[in-house]
Structures are given as structure tokens and as C-alpha cells.
Write a protein that holds these residues in place. Structure first.
Motif, PDB file in Angstrom:
ATOM      1  N   LEU A  91       0.787  -1.306  -0.018  1.00  0.00           N
ATOM      2  CA  LEU A  91       0.060  -0.073   0.118  1.00  0.00           C
ATOM      3  C   LEU A  91       1.071   1.040  -0.207  1.00  0.00           C
ATOM      4  N   GLU A  92       2.087   0.920   0.876  1.00  0.00           N
ATOM      5  CA  GLU A  92       2.960   2.437   0.856  1.00  0.00           C
ATOM      6  C   GLU A  92       3.477   2.652  -0.615  1.00  0.00           C
ATOM      7  N   LEU A  93       3.708   1.603  -1.344  1.00  0.00           N
ATOM      8  CA  LEU A  93       4.375   1.705  -2.526  1.00  0.00           C
ATOM      9  C   LEU A  93       3.320   2.350  -3.698  1.00  0.00           C
ATOM     10  N   GLY A  94       2.088   2.155  -3.203  1.00  0.00           N
ATOM     11  CA  GLY A  94       1.151   2.813  -4.336  1.00  0.00           C
ATOM     12  C   GLY A  94      -0.065   1.927  -4.736  1.00  0.00           C
ATOM     13  N   ALA A  95       0.018   0.752  -4.164  1.00  0.00           N
ATOM     14  CA  ALA A  95      -1.219  -0.204  -4.587  1.00  0.00           C
ATOM     15  C   ALA A  95      -2.600   0.306  -3.919  1.00  0.00           C
ATOM     16  N   ASP A  96      -3.551   0.152  -4.365  1.00  0.00           N
ATOM     17  CA  ASP A  96      -4.814   0.657  -4.079  1.00  0.00           C
ATOM     18  C   ASP A  96      -5.610  -0.268  -2.918  1.00  0.00           C
ATOM     19  N   ASP A  97      -5.361  -1.451  -3.078  1.00  0.00           N
ATOM     20  CA  ASP A  97      -6.069  -2.702  -2.379  1.00  0.00           C
ATOM     21  C   ASP A  97      -5.577  -3.812  -2.449  1.00  0.00           C
ATOM     22  N   TYR A  98      -5.460  -4.632  -1.572  1.00  0.00           N
ATOM     23  CA  TYR A  98      -5.191  -5.900  -1.478  1.00  0.00           C
ATOM     24  C   TYR A  98      -6.108  -7.140  -0.842  1.00  0.00           C
ATOM     25  N   ILE A  99      -5.849  -8.247  -1.564  1.00  0.00           N
ATOM     26  CA  ILE A  99      -6.857  -9.299  -1.118  1.00  0.00           C
ATOM     27  C   ILE A  99      -5.775 -10.624  -0.934  1.00  0.00           C
ATOM     28  N   SER A 100      -6.075 -11.363   0.054  1.00  0.00           N
ATOM     29  CA  SER A 100      -5.091 -12.493   0.431  1.00  0.00           C
ATOM     30  C   SER A 100      -5.645 -13.686  -0.073  1.00  0.00           C
ATOM     31  N   LYS A 101      -4.677 -14.641  -0.661  1.00  0.00           N
ATOM     32  CA  LYS A 101      -4.920 -15.873  -1.005  1.00  0.00           C
ATOM     33  C   LYS A 101      -5.005 -16.988   0.226  1.00  0.00           C
ATOM     34  N   PRO A 102      -5.923 -17.658   0.205  1.00  0.00           N
ATOM     35  CA  PRO A 102      -6.851 -18.046  -1.082  1.00  0.00           C
ATOM     36  C   PRO A 102      -8.042 -16.905  -0.818  1.00  0.00           C
ATOM     37  N   PHE A 103      -8.738 -16.681  -1.879  1.00  0.00           N
ATOM     38  CA  PHE A 103      -9.867 -15.658  -1.549  1.00  0.00           C
ATOM     39  C   PHE A 103     -11.030 -16.277  -2.349  1.00  0.00           C
ATOM     40  N   GLU A 104     -12.253 -15.635  -2.100  1.00  0.00           N
ATOM     41  CA  GLU A 104     -13.478 -15.776  -2.701  1.00  0.00           C
ATOM     42  C   GLU A 104     -13.739 -15.149  -3.950  1.00  0.00           C
ATOM     43  N   ALA A 105     -13.992 -15.641  -4.899  1.00  0.00           N
ATOM     44  CA  ALA A 105     -14.249 -15.035  -6.356  1.00  0.00           C
ATOM     45  C   ALA A 105     -15.144 -13.819  -6.157  1.00  0.00           C
ATOM     46  N   ARG A 106     -16.130 -13.948  -5.294  1.00  0.00           N
ATOM     47  CA  ARG A 106     -17.095 -12.906  -5.204  1.00  0.00           C
ATOM     48  C   ARG A 106     -16.380 -11.485  -4.567  1.00  0.00           C
ATOM     49  N   GLU A 107     -15.502 -11.847  -3.633  1.00  0.00           N
ATOM     50  CA  GLU A 107     -14.768 -10.828  -2.926  1.00  0.00           C
ATOM     51  C   GLU A 107     -13.677  -9.974  -3.932  1.00  0.00           C
ATOM     52  N   ILE A 196      -6.350   2.210   5.852  1.00  0.00           N
ATOM     53  CA  ILE A 196      -6.369   3.762   5.921  1.00  0.00           C
ATOM     54  C   ILE A 196      -5.137   4.469   6.516  1.00  0.00           C
ATOM     55  N   ASP A 197      -4.543   4.042   7.588  1.00  0.00           N
ATOM     56  CA  ASP A 197      -3.323   4.624   8.060  1.00  0.00           C
ATOM     57  C   ASP A 197      -2.274   4.823   6.904  1.00  0.00           C
ATOM     58  N   VAL A 198      -2.024   3.648   6.409  1.00  0.00           N
ATOM     59  CA  VAL A 198      -0.899   3.615   5.236  1.00  0.00           C
ATOM     60  C   VAL A 198      -1.207   4.638   4.292  1.00  0.00           C
ATOM     61  N   HIS A 199      -2.661   4.876   3.594  1.00  0.00           N
ATOM     62  CA  HIS A 199      -2.742   5.669   2.642  1.00  0.00           C
ATOM     63  C   HIS A 199      -2.753   6.998   3.194  1.00  0.00           C
ATOM     64  N   ILE A 200      -3.043   7.696   4.273  1.00  0.00           N
ATOM     65  CA  ILE A 200      -2.854   8.849   4.784  1.00  0.00           C
ATOM     66  C   ILE A 200      -1.451   9.185   4.894  1.00  0.00           C
ATOM     67  N   GLY A 201      -0.525   8.084   5.366  1.00  0.00           N
ATOM     68  CA  GLY A 201       1.036   8.374   5.200  1.00  0.00           C
ATOM     69  C   GLY A 201       1.300   8.836   3.649  1.00  0.00           C
ATOM     70  N   ARG A 202       0.883   8.003   2.809  1.00  0.00           N
ATOM     71  CA  ARG A 202       1.304   8.380   1.347  1.00  0.00           C
ATOM     72  C   ARG A 202       0.768   9.734   1.067  1.00  0.00           C
ATOM     73  N   ILE A 203      -0.533  10.117   1.624  1.00  0.00           N
ATOM     74  CA  ILE A 203      -1.164  11.441   1.230  1.00  0.00           C
ATOM     75  C   ILE A 203      -0.089  12.559   1.792  1.00  0.00           C
ATOM     76  N   ARG A 204       0.151  12.450   3.096  1.00  0.00           N
ATOM     77  CA  ARG A 204       1.045  13.393   3.761  1.00  0.00           C
ATOM     78  C   ARG A 204       2.416  13.472   2.942  1.00  0.00           C
ATOM     79  N   GLN A 205       3.170  12.390   2.428  1.00  0.00           N
ATOM     80  CA  GLN A 205       4.419  12.296   1.759  1.00  0.00           C
ATOM     81  C   GLN A 205       3.948  13.396   0.539  1.00  0.00           C
ATOM     82  N   ALA A 206       3.024  13.132  -0.088  1.00  0.00           N
ATOM     83  CA  ALA A 206       2.692  13.955  -1.288  1.00  0.00           C
ATOM     84  C   ALA A 206       2.175  15.485  -1.134  1.00  0.00           C
ATOM     85  N   ILE A 207       1.449  15.763  -0.093  1.00  0.00           N
ATOM     86  CA  ILE A 207       0.975  17.250   0.237  1.00  0.00           C
ATOM     87  C   ILE A 207       1.738  17.929   1.136  1.00  0.00           C
ATOM     88  N   GLU A 208       2.270  17.298   2.107  1.00  0.00           N
ATOM     89  CA  GLU A 208       2.971  18.049   3.114  1.00  0.00           C
ATOM     90  C   GLU A 208       4.215  18.394   3.139  1.00  0.00           C
TER      91      GLU A 208
END
Length: 234
Positions: A91-107, A196-208
Motif C-alpha cells: 500500500l505504501e508503494l502505491g497499491a490501492d487495495d489487497y486481497i489475501s490468497k486463498p480468496f473468494e471469487a465474489r470478494e 487507511i493509516d498507510v494511505h494517509i501516510g502516502r497522502i502526507r508524503q505527497a502534500i505536506e
């Protein structure tokens, strides 16, 4: 059909993903390793990337970094790694979301649709605010989906932009992580979710100006976050 690039070395899993997603309007291009995946991304047009973190010729985290350095395309990480730190780093490197294997196809389908929906519209609440939000040298334009500081564009993923917009549109108001998740994703926050915390950290890196001492996005202990309204220009 919406074109999706899947970088995955498990041929059987890739086939299962294609079989499930195709009837739902997705055209899956499968790349078996990082090299072919990056080549496909450079020559083709895709709406999102499904990225496995364990590839035979490269670390998926490095691939994520390279993709994000070239484009703001939504990235959904697929990982069998159980360590939370790997997902946080992704997430810190810029991924938007993650899902862990094994996962449900619907998820997988639900998360992919959510990523594309955010990338396309930014949500009704965000797109409805046509006027740019100005805070001293920081300008947030919900309609154009652009952020700049002192005239220089700030690089954010679609999800990070939406988080910033929600905070800025409610400047001066404390918002919990659960409220942010509901407004941006339309779903509840899981107890262990650190995204959420990780994305907030990335936003701070970009705008602060100084991310270690935030000027705009303040952390409220045991509450959540708040955008500093008193900094707003008249």
C-alpha cells in the motif's frame, strides 16, 4: 468488456479468475511473470492490474513500485504472504487495495468493481463538489481530480485522492477510520485493517511540506483524522 491485466505465475488460478470475471464484463490479459506483465502494460490499455506479490522473476512489491512510477492505474494486490507488513508495504508503494490468497471469487469481483468505480467517478459526493478547494498553497480540484501545492502537481492514487477529498470537504471535523472507509469505499472497516493509516501516510508524503509534522492532515489520538480548517484560505 473492461480490460484487466493479471500478473500471476499460477496458471491454474489465472484461468479460474478469467473464467469467473469474464461473464461479469471483464477481459483478462494474463502475464505469467513480471517481465511480460510490464511489457503488456507498456503496450496495451488496461483499466486495472491484478498483481501477485510472489513472481518467479521479480518481487511483486518492486513491480508495484515500477507500475506506480509510470501510471496511476488501479492496482489490486493478490498475495499469499501472511505477514501484514508485506501488505502495508504494498500500500505504501502505491497499491490501492489487497486481497489475501486463498480468496473468494465474489470478494475479488467486489473489490475490483470498487476500485474501478472510484477511479472512474470518485463517488457522487466527491464529484458533486465542482469548485476547487483552496488551502493556502494547496489546491484540491474534485472535478478535475487534481491536487497541487505551490503550482506543482501531487501524485496520488484514485483511492488516496478520494480520501483527501473527503477529509478536505469536512475540514475542521474529526473523522474516524470507520467513517472514512464508509464514505470512500462504502464498506465497514475490519478491525485489523491498517490500509487507511498507510494511505494517509502516502497522502502526507505527497502534500505536506513536512510529512513528519503534518500541517494539513492531523492525527487525533483514539479518534481518527482531521483536515486543519484553520489553515484554509478565505
Amino acid at each position: 468488456m473492461r480490460p484487466i491485466l493479471q500478473i500471476e505465475d499460477d496458471v491454474r488460478l489465472a484461468a479460474m479468475v478469467r473464467e469467473y470475471l469474464s461473464p461479469h464484463g471483464f477481459a483478462i490479459t494474463h502475464a505469467i511473470d513480471a517481465t511480460s506483465g510490464l511489457q503488456a502494460l507498456a503496450t496495451g490499455r488496461f483499466d486495472a492490474v491484478l498483481l501477485d506479490l510472489m513472481l518467479p522473476d521479480a518481487d511483486g512489491l518492486d513491480v508495484c513500485r515500477k507500475i506506480r512510477g509510470q501510471t496511476s492505474i488501479p492496482i489490486l494486490m493478490l498475495t499469499a504472504r501472511g505477514d501484514l507488513s508485506d501488505r502495508v508495504v504494498g500500500l505504501e508503494l502505491g497499491a490501492d487495495d489487497y486481497i489475501s490468497k486463498p480468496f473468494e471469487a465474489r470478494e475479488l469481483l467486489a473489490r475490483l468493481r470498487a476500485l474501478l468505480r472510484r477511479a472512474q467517478t470518485g463517488g457522487e459526493e466527491l464529484s458533486s463538489a465542482a469548485k476547487p478547494l483552496k488551502f493556502d498553497d494547496l489546491v484540491i480540484d474534485p472535478a478535475a481530480r487534481l491536487v497541487s501545492r505551490s503550482g506543482v502537481a501531487c501524485s496520488l492514487t484514485a483511492y488516496q485522492f478520494d480520501l483527501l477529498c473527503v477529509l478536505a470537504q469536512h475540514a475542521g471535523r474529526a473523522m474516524s477510520r470507520e467513517q472514512l472507509m464508509q464514505r470512500v469505499r462504502g464498506e465497514s472497516l475490519e478491525a485489523f485493517d491498517r490500509s487507511i493509516d498507510v494511505h494517509i501516510g502516502r497522502i502526507r508524503q505527497a502534500i505536506e511540506p513536512d510529512p513528519q509534522h503534518p500541517r494539513w492532515i492531523l492525527t487525533l489520538r483514539a479518534v481518527g483524522y482531521m483536515f486543519a480548517a484553520d489553515r484554509a484560505a478565505p
